[in-house]
Design a protein around this motif. Structure first.
Motif, PDB file in Angstrom:
ATOM      1  N   GLY A  61       0.823  -1.213   0.000  1.00 47.63           N
ATOM      2  CA  GLY A  61       0.000   0.000   0.000  1.00 47.63           C
ATOM      3  C   GLY A  61       0.854   1.259   0.000  1.00 47.63           C
ATOM      4  O   GLY A  61       2.040   1.235  -0.349  1.00 47.63           O
ATOM      5  N   ARG A  62       0.225   2.362   0.360  1.00 45.75           N
ATOM      6  CA  ARG A  62       0.928   3.647   0.377  1.00 45.75           C
ATOM      7  C   ARG A  62       0.762   4.322   1.734  1.00 45.75           C
ATOM      8  O   ARG A  62       0.027   5.314   1.871  1.00 45.75           O
ATOM      9  CB  ARG A  62       0.406   4.542  -0.752  1.00 45.75           C
ATOM     10  N   PRO A  63       1.439   3.794   2.776  1.00 42.42           N
ATOM     11  CA  PRO A  63       1.245   4.323   4.133  1.00 42.42           C
ATOM     12  C   PRO A  63       1.937   5.670   4.387  1.00 42.42           C
ATOM     13  O   PRO A  63       1.824   6.224   5.475  1.00 42.42           O
ATOM     14  CB  PRO A  63       1.828   3.221   5.016  1.00 42.42           C
ATOM     15  N   HIS A 151      10.168   0.590 -11.206  1.00 41.45           N
ATOM     16  CA  HIS A 151      10.126   1.951 -11.753  1.00 41.45           C
ATOM     17  C   HIS A 151      10.203   2.990 -10.638  1.00 41.45           C
ATOM     18  O   HIS A 151      10.149   4.186 -10.897  1.00 41.45           O
ATOM     19  CB  HIS A 151       8.886   2.168 -12.609  1.00 41.45           C
ATOM     20  N   ARG A 152      10.347   2.535  -9.396  1.00 38.34           N
ATOM     21  CA  ARG A 152      10.475   3.453  -8.256  1.00 38.34           C
ATOM     22  C   ARG A 152      11.935   3.524  -7.814  1.00 38.34           C
ATOM     23  O   ARG A 152      12.550   2.479  -7.597  1.00 38.34           O
ATOM     24  CB  ARG A 152       9.637   2.950  -7.073  1.00 38.34           C
ATOM     25  N   ALA A 153      12.461   4.731  -7.658  1.00 39.97           N
ATOM     26  CA  ALA A 153      13.820   4.887  -7.121  1.00 39.97           C
ATOM     27  C   ALA A 153      13.702   5.108  -5.625  1.00 39.97           C
ATOM     28  O   ALA A 153      13.751   6.236  -5.135  1.00 39.97           O
ATOM     29  CB  ALA A 153      14.521   6.053  -7.804  1.00 39.97           C
ATOM     30  N   GLY A 372       3.961  -6.415 -12.993  1.00 40.48           N
ATOM     31  CA  GLY A 372       4.071  -4.963 -12.864  1.00 40.48           C
ATOM     32  C   GLY A 372       3.162  -4.242 -13.829  1.00 40.48           C
ATOM     33  O   GLY A 372       3.218  -4.490 -15.033  1.00 40.48           O
ATOM     34  N   GLY A 373       2.323  -3.358 -13.322  1.00 39.53           N
ATOM     35  CA  GLY A 373       1.476  -2.531 -14.184  1.00 39.53           C
ATOM     36  C   GLY A 373       2.271  -1.323 -14.644  1.00 39.53           C
ATOM     37  O   GLY A 373       2.699  -1.240 -15.799  1.00 39.53           O
ATOM     38  N   GLY A 374       2.488  -0.395 -13.702  1.00 41.76           N
ATOM     39  CA  GLY A 374       3.263   0.819 -14.007  1.00 41.76           C
ATOM     40  C   GLY A 374       4.647   0.477 -14.536  1.00 41.76           C
ATOM     41  O   GLY A 374       5.139   1.102 -15.476  1.00 41.76           O
ATOM     42  N   ALA A 375       5.262  -0.543 -13.933  1.00 46.96           N
ATOM     43  CA  ALA A 375       6.628  -0.896 -14.345  1.00 46.96           C
ATOM     44  C   ALA A 375       6.661  -1.397 -15.788  1.00 46.96           C
ATOM     45  O   ALA A 375       7.534  -1.007 -16.563  1.00 46.96           O
ATOM     46  CB  ALA A 375       7.198  -1.962 -13.407  1.00 46.96           C
TER      47      ALA A 375
HETATM   48  O1  LIG Z   1       1.206  -2.264  -7.400  1.00 48.69           O
HETATM   49  C1  LIG Z   1       2.146  -1.667  -7.925  1.00 48.69           C
HETATM   50  O2  LIG Z   1       2.006  -0.915  -9.058  1.00 48.69           O
HETATM   51  P1  LIG Z   1       0.983  -1.316 -10.301  1.00 48.69           P
HETATM   52  O3  LIG Z   1      -0.430  -1.290  -9.760  1.00 48.69           O
HETATM   53  O4  LIG Z   1       1.222  -0.224 -11.322  1.00 48.69           O
HETATM   54  O5  LIG Z   1       1.416  -2.668 -10.788  1.00 48.69           O
HETATM   55  C2  LIG Z   1       3.549  -1.731  -7.369  1.00 48.69           C
HETATM   56  O6  LIG Z   1       3.582  -2.504  -6.179  1.00 48.69           O
HETATM   57  C3  LIG Z   1       4.080  -0.322  -7.111  1.00 48.69           C
HETATM   58  O7  LIG Z   1       3.294   0.314  -6.147  1.00 48.69           O
HETATM   59  P2  LIG Z   1       3.214   1.899  -6.098  1.00 48.69           P
HETATM   60  O8  LIG Z   1       2.515   2.351  -7.371  1.00 48.69           O
HETATM   61  O9  LIG Z   1       2.480   2.263  -4.840  1.00 48.69           O
HETATM   62  O10 LIG Z   1       4.652   2.415  -6.070  1.00 48.69           O
END
Ligand SMILES: O=C(OP(=O)(O)O)[C@H](O)COP(=O)(O)O
Ligand SMILES: Nc1ncnc2c1ncn2[C@@H]1O[C@H](COP(=O)(O)OP(=O)(O)O)[C@@H](O)[C@H]1O
Length: 394
Positions: A61-63, A151-153, A372-375
């Motif tokens: 998650g994003r805590p 894709h996260r640094a 990975g979605g975003g990645a």
């Molecule tokens: O679920 C994620 O991204 P994704 O939904 O784009 O595949 C990854 O764990 C990255 O998480 P983040 O987008 O909170 O950095």
């Protein structure tokens, strides 16, 4: 891949810090999809066999740099233990500090310790060098298997790699190989299918795909930006007004590059964004002013299915319509079905597209579903992934 993998180094008896992406959906304390955990099993099992002391780290998650109880990794440790046939997975209550160091000290070869959510610390997302150093102090070797977060640094995905020998895990290696091969030496005809709702996120991908694909099939909410750019009435459909010129430019560029750029020819429109909406199928130039385009129509499905079935490689990101509602699910289903039937190699990226394939019980018919979605999107855009760049070259 030009990066070292965990197979390229000696890990026996070493403390190995493995960054995984255990960011799994959890509802009411129950993990609803454990794909991301299952996909890391090859790396974890390899390290067990090799006799490494395994320290796992993940975000959930994003805590936002604080402890949030619902984002603890307790359930994840339990599920991982189940997936390893009951092998104990110790769970730390923190990710750094003396208590964690003491737990690491106690590890025998082949033991597993899962650290607490690294995003409970503000230093993680800031990629704070001090926090990265604290993480690095726990181990002798760093393995990055978190493709979904590549894709996260962040400190555990990038910063830590500057302090330890840093290599990829087996999932990371597989993802990069499959996506890399697909995009660098694509089997042809290569068809890219782009749908979904996030126009801004997908524009960059389309731009890059215009250089490498033979066919591009556009669907979902992003199609209407192209229609509006061409001067059609789009009613209340989703649109990104700022991208109209760019969209028009893509259509032109596709012609110049001899890329077959397909837009829907007919649309399922609804008079409301709901299951109860009245529905009709219209040609693309006949969208009523107060209706909304919510799926691709039957003629389009046929055209798209035909292209997909004639392809040697298909990369799909984003549903063709609002597949969560049955009335608007047929377009996505038809594309999923065609992907299942084609003899070409099929790669699916993006959380919603994967969920759609699951919904239609076709997920196991795809050749590769990316974790990975975003990645995977950033990779397809041709961007360098910081979590990969930081690893040691071969
Ligand atoms: O679920 C994620 O991204 P994704 O939904 O784009 O595949 C990854 O764990 C990255 O998480 P983040 O987008 O909170 O950095
Ligand atoms: N025509 C449309 N209008 C509005 N939303 C749409 C339309 N087509 C698809 N969607 C929505 O797009 C969402 C997925 O978009 P996106 O997040 O971009 O895909 P992914 O997660 O696969 O990358 C789905 O929830 C779906 O309902």
């Amino acid at each position: 891949m030009n990066k070292k993998s965990v197979r390229d180094i000696d890990v026996a008896g070493k403390r190995v810090f493995v960054r995984v992406d255990f960011n799994v959906p959890i509802h009411d304390g129950v993990i609803t999809d454990d794909t991301r955990i299952r996909e890391t099993l090859p790396t974890i099992k390899y390290l067990i066999e090799q006799g490494a002391k395994i320290i796992l780290a993940s975000h959930l998650g994003r805590p936002k740099g604080q402890v949030v109880e619902e984002f603890r990794l307790t359930q994840v440790a339990k599920r991982l233990s189940e997936l390893l046939d009951g092998k104990p997975v110790a769970k730390a209550d923190e990710a750094v500090g003396d208590a964690v160091k003491a737990q690491v000290e106690k590890l025998n070869n082949g033991d597993i310790l899962l650290l607490e959510n690294v995003r409970f610390y503000p230093g993680e997302e800031k990629n704070d060098p001090e926090f990265a150093k604290q993480l690095a102090e726990l181990a002798d070797i760093y393995v990055n298997d978190a493709f979904g977060a590549a894709h996260r640094a962040h400190a555990s995905t990038e910063g830590i790699a500057h302090h330890l020998p840093a290599v990829s895990g087996l999932l990371m290696e597989k993802e990069l190989e499959v996506l890399g091969k697909a995009l660098q030496e694509p089997e042809r005809p290569f068809t890219a299918i782009i749908g979904g709702a996030k126009v801004k996120d997908k524009i960059g991908v389309i731009e890059n795909l215009l250089n490498i694909a033979d066919n591009i099939l556009i669907g979902g909410g992003i199609a209407y930006t192209f229609f509006k750019a061409q001067g059609y009435e789009i009613g209340k459909s989703l649109v990104d007004e700022e991208k109209l010129d760019l969209a028009l430019g893509f259509i032109e560029k596709a012609k110049e590059k001899n890329v077959n750029f397909y837009l829907p020819v007919d649309i399922v429109v609804g008079d409301d964004f709901s299951e109860d909406a009245n529905v009709q199928v219209v040609d693309v130039d006949k969208i009523p002013a107060d209706w909304e385009g919510l799926d691709i129509g039957p003629k389009t499905r046929e055209i798209y299915a035909d292209v997909i079935k004639k392809s040697k490689l298909v990369v799909w990101n984003g549903p063709m319509g609002v597949f969560e509602m049955d009335k608007f699910a047929e377009g996505t289903k038809a594309v999923a079905q065609a992907c299942a039937e084609t003899e070409g190699y099929t790669i699916l990226g993006g959380g919603d597209s994967a969920a759609a394939a699951e919904k239609f019980q076709l997920a196991d018919k795809m050749d590769h579903i990316s974790t990975g979605g975003g990645a995977s999107l950033e990779f397809m855009e041709g961007k360098a992934l910081p979590g990969v760049v930081a690893l040691n070259d071969k």
